[in-house]
Motif scaffolding. Sequence first.
Motif, PDB file in Angstrom:
ATOM      1  N   ASP A   8       5.449 -15.377 -31.662  1.00 22.32           N
ATOM      2  CA  ASP A   8       5.761 -14.588 -33.329  1.00 22.32           C
ATOM      3  C   ASP A   8       4.258 -13.483 -33.069  1.00 22.32           C
ATOM      4  O   ASP A   8       3.363 -13.998 -32.850  1.00 22.32           O
ATOM      5  CB  ASP A   8       5.241 -15.958 -33.857  1.00 22.32           C
ATOM      6  N   VAL A   9       4.282 -13.269 -34.582  1.00 25.82           N
ATOM      7  CA  VAL A   9       3.482 -11.998 -35.033  1.00 25.82           C
ATOM      8  C   VAL A   9       2.546 -12.943 -35.567  1.00 25.82           C
ATOM      9  O   VAL A   9       1.050 -12.867 -35.144  1.00 25.82           O
ATOM     10  CB  VAL A   9       3.728 -11.230 -35.379  1.00 25.82           C
ATOM     11  N   ASP A  10       3.022 -12.892 -37.422  1.00 28.85           N
ATOM     12  CA  ASP A  10       1.876 -13.072 -38.061  1.00 28.85           C
ATOM     13  C   ASP A  10       1.482 -14.653 -37.587  1.00 28.85           C
ATOM     14  O   ASP A  10       2.184 -15.690 -37.976  1.00 28.85           O
ATOM     15  CB  ASP A  10       2.336 -12.803 -39.743  1.00 28.85           C
ATOM     16  N   GLY A  11      -0.140 -14.881 -37.496  1.00 25.43           N
ATOM     17  CA  GLY A  11      -0.318 -16.427 -37.444  1.00 25.43           C
ATOM     18  C   GLY A  11      -0.181 -16.547 -35.651  1.00 25.43           C
ATOM     19  O   GLY A  11      -1.382 -17.483 -36.001  1.00 25.43           O
ATOM     20  N   VAL A  12       0.277 -16.262 -35.025  1.00 18.16           N
ATOM     21  CA  VAL A  12       0.191 -15.746 -33.854  1.00 18.16           C
ATOM     22  C   VAL A  12      -1.023 -15.138 -32.943  1.00 18.16           C
ATOM     23  O   VAL A  12      -2.040 -15.095 -32.954  1.00 18.16           O
ATOM     24  CB  VAL A  12       1.289 -16.259 -33.218  1.00 18.16           C
ATOM     25  N   ASP A 157      18.477 -11.645 -20.899  1.00 18.02           N
ATOM     26  CA  ASP A 157      18.307 -13.179 -20.564  1.00 18.02           C
ATOM     27  C   ASP A 157      19.444 -14.616 -21.362  1.00 18.02           C
ATOM     28  O   ASP A 157      19.386 -14.467 -21.983  1.00 18.02           O
ATOM     29  CB  ASP A 157      16.850 -13.802 -20.666  1.00 18.02           C
ATOM     30  N   ALA A 158      18.580 -14.915 -20.242  1.00 17.95           N
ATOM     31  CA  ALA A 158      20.272 -16.754 -20.872  1.00 17.95           C
ATOM     32  C   ALA A 158      18.835 -17.326 -21.403  1.00 17.95           C
ATOM     33  O   ALA A 158      17.670 -17.091 -21.480  1.00 17.95           O
ATOM     34  CB  ALA A 158      19.931 -17.107 -19.371  1.00 17.95           C
ATOM     35  N   LEU A 159      19.554 -18.078 -22.295  1.00 16.75           N
ATOM     36  CA  LEU A 159      19.225 -18.975 -23.645  1.00 16.75           C
ATOM     37  C   LEU A 159      17.819 -19.798 -22.636  1.00 16.75           C
ATOM     38  O   LEU A 159      16.849 -19.708 -23.498  1.00 16.75           O
ATOM     39  CB  LEU A 159      20.303 -19.600 -23.893  1.00 16.75           C
ATOM     40  N   ASP A 160      17.946 -20.646 -22.502  1.00 20.30           N
ATOM     41  CA  ASP A 160      16.822 -21.690 -21.307  1.00 20.30           C
ATOM     42  C   ASP A 160      15.701 -20.801 -20.661  1.00 20.30           C
ATOM     43  O   ASP A 160      15.221 -21.749 -20.431  1.00 20.30           O
ATOM     44  CB  ASP A 160      17.597 -22.578 -20.479  1.00 20.30           C
ATOM     45  N   ARG A 161      16.408 -19.398 -20.532  1.00 24.14           N
ATOM     46  CA  ARG A 161      15.061 -18.452 -20.429  1.00 24.14           C
ATOM     47  C   ARG A 161      13.913 -18.097 -21.363  1.00 24.14           C
ATOM     48  O   ARG A 161      12.770 -17.378 -21.078  1.00 24.14           O
ATOM     49  CB  ARG A 161      14.975 -17.443 -18.838  1.00 24.14           C
ATOM     50  N   HIS A 162      13.901 -18.225 -22.296  1.00 24.04           N
ATOM     51  CA  HIS A 162      13.174 -17.577 -23.493  1.00 24.04           C
ATOM     52  C   HIS A 162      12.413 -18.653 -24.045  1.00 24.04           C
ATOM     53  O   HIS A 162      12.623 -19.426 -24.176  1.00 24.04           O
ATOM     54  CB  HIS A 162      14.633 -17.359 -24.741  1.00 24.04           C
ATOM     55  N   VAL A 163      11.183 -18.314 -24.045  1.00 20.11           N
ATOM     56  CA  VAL A 163       9.845 -18.966 -24.305  1.00 20.11           C
ATOM     57  C   VAL A 163       9.673 -18.826 -25.884  1.00 20.11           C
ATOM     58  O   VAL A 163       8.892 -17.792 -25.857  1.00 20.11           O
ATOM     59  CB  VAL A 163       8.550 -19.792 -23.437  1.00 20.11           C
ATOM     60  N   LEU A 164       9.940 -19.197 -26.795  1.00 19.26           N
ATOM     61  CA  LEU A 164       9.430 -19.165 -27.917  1.00 19.26           C
ATOM     62  C   LEU A 164       8.148 -20.089 -28.582  1.00 19.26           C
ATOM     63  O   LEU A 164       8.133 -21.041 -28.361  1.00 19.26           O
ATOM     64  CB  LEU A 164       9.999 -19.123 -29.013  1.00 19.26           C
ATOM     65  N   VAL A 165       6.763 -19.044 -28.870  1.00 20.11           N
ATOM     66  CA  VAL A 165       5.630 -19.244 -29.344  1.00 20.11           C
ATOM     67  C   VAL A 165       5.669 -19.289 -31.032  1.00 20.11           C
ATOM     68  O   VAL A 165       5.314 -18.347 -31.255  1.00 20.11           O
ATOM     69  CB  VAL A 165       4.944 -18.896 -28.909  1.00 20.11           C
ATOM     70  N   ASP A 166       5.182 -19.543 -31.869  1.00 24.86           N
ATOM     71  CA  ASP A 166       5.679 -19.843 -33.295  1.00 24.86           C
ATOM     72  C   ASP A 166       4.589 -20.664 -34.439  1.00 24.86           C
ATOM     73  O   ASP A 166       4.517 -21.779 -33.854  1.00 24.86           O
ATOM     74  CB  ASP A 166       6.763 -19.730 -33.751  1.00 24.86           C
ATOM     75  N   SER A 168       5.398 -21.345 -36.784  1.00 27.12           N
ATOM     76  CA  SER A 168       6.409 -22.343 -37.677  1.00 27.12           C
ATOM     77  C   SER A 168       7.167 -23.511 -37.037  1.00 27.12           C
ATOM     78  O   SER A 168       8.158 -23.052 -36.162  1.00 27.12           O
ATOM     79  CB  SER A 168       7.104 -21.781 -38.751  1.00 27.12           C
ATOM     80  N   LYS A 169       7.060 -24.889 -37.543  1.00 26.49           N
ATOM     81  CA  LYS A 169       7.188 -26.171 -36.768  1.00 26.49           C
ATOM     82  C   LYS A 169       8.860 -25.731 -36.756  1.00 26.49           C
ATOM     83  O   LYS A 169       9.595 -26.118 -36.470  1.00 26.49           O
ATOM     84  CB  LYS A 169       6.809 -27.476 -37.432  1.00 26.49           C
ATOM     85  N   THR A 170       9.558 -25.461 -38.522  1.00 29.28           N
ATOM     86  CA  THR A 170      10.177 -25.470 -38.372  1.00 29.28           C
ATOM     87  C   THR A 170      11.457 -24.367 -37.955  1.00 29.28           C
ATOM     88  O   THR A 170      12.506 -24.612 -37.521  1.00 29.28           O
ATOM     89  CB  THR A 170      11.267 -24.505 -39.806  1.00 29.28           C
ATOM     90  N   PHE A 183       7.732 -23.922 -28.395  1.00 25.49           N
ATOM     91  CA  PHE A 183       5.902 -24.519 -28.837  1.00 25.49           C
ATOM     92  C   PHE A 183       5.501 -23.706 -30.172  1.00 25.49           C
ATOM     93  O   PHE A 183       5.383 -22.675 -30.298  1.00 25.49           O
ATOM     94  CB  PHE A 183       5.464 -23.476 -27.061  1.00 25.49           C
ATOM     95  N   HIS A 184       4.751 -25.127 -30.566  1.00 20.89           N
ATOM     96  CA  HIS A 184       3.997 -25.127 -31.828  1.00 20.89           C
ATOM     97  C   HIS A 184       3.141 -24.213 -31.989  1.00 20.89           C
ATOM     98  O   HIS A 184       2.267 -25.086 -30.951  1.00 20.89           O
ATOM     99  CB  HIS A 184       4.399 -25.811 -32.851  1.00 20.89           C
TER     100      HIS A 184
END
Length: 199
Positions: A8-12, A157-166, A168-170, A183-184
Motif C-alpha cells: 500500500d502507498v498512503d499510510g505505509v 503470480d498465484a493468489l496465495d503468493r501475494h502478500v499485502l501490507v496495508d 487498513s484493517k478492512t 498484514f495490517h
Amino acid sequence: MKPTLMLDVDGVLVHSAHAGSWATDIEQDLGIDPQRLAEEFFAQQWPDVIVGKKALMPVLEECLPTLSPDVRPETFIDYWFSRDSTIDDAVLADVSTLRSNGVAVWLTTNQEHMRARYLMETMGLGDHVEGIIYSAALGTKKPERPFFNAAARRTGDALDRHVLVDDSKTNVTAAREAGWHAFHWTRDQSLLRIFDQLG
C-alpha cells in the motif's frame, strides 16, 4: 519461489508532510474550507474519480469555482500532491533489501491517474518497484474482491503468493478473503520482520 509484496502507498510508504491531513492548512493557504472540500469534492466526486469513471481535472474545474474562485486546478493539485509526498525511508530501504533477495514489489493502491503518475515519476518510486497497480486503472478499488483478482492477474503470480501490507484493517481482511496473505501495517513494524514471519 519468493512471495510477491503488494505494498500500500498512503499510510505505509508515503505520508503527509503535516500532522494529520495534507489539507490541514488549506483554508489559510488557498482559501478553501476543508469541510466544504470534504463534502463537495471528496464525498460527492471522489468515489467516481478513484475508480476512473471521472477524470480529476474536469471535476476540479467544476468544483473549485464554488470553493475558491481564484484557485486553478493545477494549483490545487500541486498543493495536494506536494504535501502528501513524504517517503518513509525505512520502508523504502526494506523494499530495496527484499528486491535484492528476489522479492517482486508492486505498489497496490487506491489512486487516480494523475497521482499514480506523480508517485511513480515525480517522486521516483518507479525506480524502486516492479510497477503500480491502482484503482482508477482497474475500475475497482480495495477492499472490493475484483481489485484483488485483477491485481493478481497483473502480476501473473498465484493468489496465495501475494502478500499485502496495508494500514487498513478492512483491506487486510478483504485480501485474506481473496486468498492473499495480508498484514495490517503500523508504524512500529518493518517489512523485513513481516517477511520473516512467512518463513
